[in-house]
Scaffold this active site. Sequence first.
Site, PDB file in Angstrom:
ATOM      1  N   GLY A  23       0.837  -1.209   0.000  1.00  0.00           N
ATOM      2  CA  GLY A  23       0.000   0.000   0.000  1.00  0.00           C
ATOM      3  C   GLY A  23       0.864   1.248   0.000  1.00  0.00           C
ATOM      4  O   GLY A  23       0.564   2.229   0.692  1.00  0.00           O
ATOM      5  N   ASN A  97       0.570  -2.733   5.218  1.00  0.00           N
ATOM      6  CA  ASN A  97      -0.223  -1.504   5.343  1.00  0.00           C
ATOM      7  C   ASN A  97      -1.429  -1.483   4.407  1.00  0.00           C
ATOM      8  O   ASN A  97      -2.439  -0.862   4.722  1.00  0.00           O
ATOM      9  CB  ASN A  97       0.702  -0.308   5.053  1.00  0.00           C
ATOM     10  CG  ASN A  97      -0.064   0.965   4.802  1.00  0.00           C
ATOM     11  OD1 ASN A  97      -0.573   1.593   5.727  1.00  0.00           O
ATOM     12  ND2 ASN A  97      -0.185   1.354   3.525  1.00  0.00           N
ATOM     13  N   SER A 148      -6.366  -0.851  12.922  1.00  0.00           N
ATOM     14  CA  SER A 148      -7.238   0.327  12.989  1.00  0.00           C
ATOM     15  C   SER A 148      -7.958   0.345  14.327  1.00  0.00           C
ATOM     16  O   SER A 148      -8.252  -0.719  14.893  1.00  0.00           O
ATOM     17  CB  SER A 148      -8.284   0.267  11.866  1.00  0.00           C
ATOM     18  OG  SER A 148      -9.237   1.300  12.036  1.00  0.00           O
ATOM     19  N   TYR A 161     -14.522  -4.754   7.594  1.00  0.00           N
ATOM     20  CA  TYR A 161     -13.262  -4.037   7.831  1.00  0.00           C
ATOM     21  C   TYR A 161     -12.857  -4.173   9.299  1.00  0.00           C
ATOM     22  O   TYR A 161     -11.714  -4.511   9.621  1.00  0.00           O
ATOM     23  CB  TYR A 161     -13.451  -2.576   7.438  1.00  0.00           C
ATOM     24  CG  TYR A 161     -12.252  -1.681   7.663  1.00  0.00           C
ATOM     25  CD1 TYR A 161     -11.152  -1.719   6.808  1.00  0.00           C
ATOM     26  CD2 TYR A 161     -12.228  -0.762   8.717  1.00  0.00           C
ATOM     27  CE1 TYR A 161     -10.060  -0.882   7.005  1.00  0.00           C
ATOM     28  CE2 TYR A 161     -11.148   0.080   8.920  1.00  0.00           C
ATOM     29  CZ  TYR A 161     -10.061   0.022   8.065  1.00  0.00           C
ATOM     30  OH  TYR A 161      -8.993   0.857   8.265  1.00  0.00           O
ATOM     31  N   LYS A 165      -9.522  -6.098  10.860  1.00  0.00           N
ATOM     32  CA  LYS A 165      -8.502  -5.441  11.682  1.00  0.00           C
ATOM     33  C   LYS A 165      -8.419  -6.092  13.072  1.00  0.00           C
ATOM     34  O   LYS A 165      -7.348  -6.176  13.661  1.00  0.00           O
ATOM     35  CB  LYS A 165      -8.807  -3.946  11.796  1.00  0.00           C
ATOM     36  CG  LYS A 165      -8.741  -3.197  10.447  1.00  0.00           C
ATOM     37  CD  LYS A 165      -7.381  -3.303   9.792  1.00  0.00           C
ATOM     38  CE  LYS A 165      -7.241  -2.390   8.586  1.00  0.00           C
ATOM     39  NZ  LYS A 165      -5.910  -2.435   7.975  1.00  0.00           N
TER      40      LYS A 165
HETATM   41  P1  NAP Z   1      -5.350   4.705   1.285  1.00  0.00           P
HETATM   42  O1  NAP Z   1      -4.876   6.106   1.089  1.00  0.00           O
HETATM   43  O2  NAP Z   1      -6.676   4.309   0.751  1.00  0.00           O
HETATM   44  O3  NAP Z   1      -4.233   3.701   0.727  1.00  0.00           O
HETATM   45  C1  NAP Z   1      -4.485   2.327   0.666  1.00  0.00           C
HETATM   46  C2  NAP Z   1      -3.275   1.665   0.034  1.00  0.00           C
HETATM   47  O4  NAP Z   1      -3.547   0.250  -0.069  1.00  0.00           O
HETATM   48  C3  NAP Z   1      -2.999   2.188  -1.357  1.00  0.00           C
HETATM   49  O5  NAP Z   1      -1.597   2.330  -1.529  1.00  0.00           O
HETATM   50  C4  NAP Z   1      -3.535   1.079  -2.245  1.00  0.00           C
HETATM   51  O6  NAP Z   1      -2.756   1.009  -3.429  1.00  0.00           O
HETATM   52  C5  NAP Z   1      -3.275  -0.165  -1.402  1.00  0.00           C
HETATM   53  N1  NAP Z   1      -4.129  -1.281  -1.783  1.00  0.00           N
HETATM   54  C6  NAP Z   1      -5.470  -1.394  -1.586  1.00  0.00           C
HETATM   55  N2  NAP Z   1      -5.901  -2.546  -2.116  1.00  0.00           N
HETATM   56  C7  NAP Z   1      -4.816  -3.179  -2.648  1.00  0.00           C
HETATM   57  C8  NAP Z   1      -4.639  -4.391  -3.356  1.00  0.00           C
HETATM   58  N3  NAP Z   1      -5.666  -5.221  -3.633  1.00  0.00           N
HETATM   59  N4  NAP Z   1      -3.399  -4.715  -3.774  1.00  0.00           N
HETATM   60  C9  NAP Z   1      -2.355  -3.879  -3.536  1.00  0.00           C
HETATM   61  N5  NAP Z   1      -2.461  -2.717  -2.874  1.00  0.00           N
HETATM   62  C10 NAP Z   1      -3.692  -2.366  -2.436  1.00  0.00           C
HETATM   63  O7  NAP Z   1      -5.386   4.310   2.819  1.00  0.00           O
HETATM   64  P2  NAP Z   1      -4.620   4.835   4.121  1.00  0.00           P
HETATM   65  O8  NAP Z   1      -5.556   5.690   4.863  1.00  0.00           O
HETATM   66  O9  NAP Z   1      -3.255   5.291   3.807  1.00  0.00           O
HETATM   67  O10 NAP Z   1      -4.562   3.443   4.911  1.00  0.00           O
HETATM   68  C11 NAP Z   1      -3.384   2.726   5.127  1.00  0.00           C
HETATM   69  C12 NAP Z   1      -3.639   1.767   6.270  1.00  0.00           C
HETATM   70  O11 NAP Z   1      -4.058   2.485   7.429  1.00  0.00           O
HETATM   71  C13 NAP Z   1      -4.740   0.744   6.001  1.00  0.00           C
HETATM   72  O12 NAP Z   1      -4.380  -0.497   6.533  1.00  0.00           O
HETATM   73  C14 NAP Z   1      -5.937   1.304   6.737  1.00  0.00           C
HETATM   74  O13 NAP Z   1      -6.849   0.300   7.113  1.00  0.00           O
HETATM   75  C15 NAP Z   1      -5.240   1.911   7.935  1.00  0.00           C
HETATM   76  N6  NAP Z   1      -6.042   2.943   8.617  1.00  0.00           N
HETATM   77  C16 NAP Z   1      -6.315   4.145   8.014  1.00  0.00           C
HETATM   78  C17 NAP Z   1      -7.083   5.087   8.711  1.00  0.00           C
HETATM   79  C18 NAP Z   1      -7.415   6.446   8.142  1.00  0.00           C
HETATM   80  O14 NAP Z   1      -8.154   7.198   8.794  1.00  0.00           O
HETATM   81  N7  NAP Z   1      -6.929   6.790   6.958  1.00  0.00           N
HETATM   82  C19 NAP Z   1      -7.571   4.782   9.979  1.00  0.00           C
HETATM   83  C20 NAP Z   1      -7.278   3.553  10.539  1.00  0.00           C
HETATM   84  C21 NAP Z   1      -6.512   2.647   9.851  1.00  0.00           C
HETATM   85  P3  NAP Z   1      -3.283   0.986  -4.947  1.00  0.00           P
HETATM   86  O15 NAP Z   1      -4.687   1.542  -4.958  1.00  0.00           O
HETATM   87  O16 NAP Z   1      -2.273   1.802  -5.633  1.00  0.00           O
HETATM   88  O17 NAP Z   1      -3.232  -0.476  -5.297  1.00  0.00           O
END
Ligand code: NAP
Length: 259
Positions: A23, A97, A148, A161, A165
């Site tokens: 990710g 991630n 998360s 989701y 997690k």
């Molecule tokens: P994001 O901006 O949506 O990024 C998600 C990443 O995962 C992207 O790089 C995407 O890459 C990759 N991804 C998704 N599906 C994939 C697949 N099938 N194969 C390969 N890569 C895949 O999300 P983020 O907010 O940075 O989240 C990162 C982590 O933090 C996640 O685990 C999320 O659950 C956790 N988190 C986020 C928040 C928040 O508020 N943002 C809160 C709690 C936890 P491509 O689309 O380029 O493939």
Amino acid sequence: MQVSCQYGDMGWDFDGKVAVVTGASRGIGEATVRALDAGGARVVLVSRSGSTLNEIASGLANDSLVIDCDLSDDESVSVIRECTLDKFERIDVLVNNAAVERNEPAHRATAAAIDETLLVNLRQVFMLCSAFAKDLFATQGNVVNVTSTAAAGAGGTQGAYAASKGGLNTLTKNLSNEWANKRVRCNAVAPGLVLTEMWEPTFEKLGEQTVMEAFVKRVPLGKWGTPEEIANVICFLASELASYVTGQVVRVDGGMLNL
Ligand code: NAP
């Protein structure tokens, strides 16, 4: 929506280390790539967006490797391992991630959506850990899983989701116990509200300002987190600074779950 992904040198010492980050194309993953690179690591960037990954890689200080693959494909796990070892001959840090998040009420859940969420967010994380296990034993490396605060189940309408997690929290603890005698640590970071593209569908549905103002009321520190604030903790756990820390799920949520 403005998403900032700049990173300064925090003094992490990852010299000579190789880190795989899934990710890596945006948000928390991109910030983690930049932080690890700033600390001297050679980073393997994984996602489905090869051209974006190449752009990020072109700005890194150290040698890196881009792997354009879909984690929902079974063979992606062996591709990631083989490409990493072909190029760098080792792995020291695995940051799981990548994740998919669908916000939908349970009464509208479909088997396909549940399967995809559990596949990308949990099963393939386990498969990657398993595939790299002996390589991590060899370097006494470590794993950082990004989970998360949603694992607590308080958010609602995030059943698959949240369950993925919660499962990842449990997997983290299990692997930490299983691998402690190999001196391989396994920890997790549980972000709260972090401004990334993951929020885009919610912003589109309910309005960015409305959502940001409503949600921030739940955060004692009174602000949304940045990807860099999560990357800091991921890097701490991945570094020798955390050499006596394993099996922990560290919440990075501005105190949200303290309420
Ligand atoms: P994001 O901006 O949506 O990024 C998600 C990443 O995962 C992207 O790089 C995407 O890459 C990759 N991804 C998704 N599906 C994939 C697949 N099938 N194969 C390969 N890569 C895949 O999300 P983020 O907010 O940075 O989240 C990162 C982590 O933090 C996640 O685990 C999320 O659950 C956790 N988190 C986020 C928040 C928040 O508020 N943002 C809160 C709690 C936890 P491509 O689309 O380029 O493939």
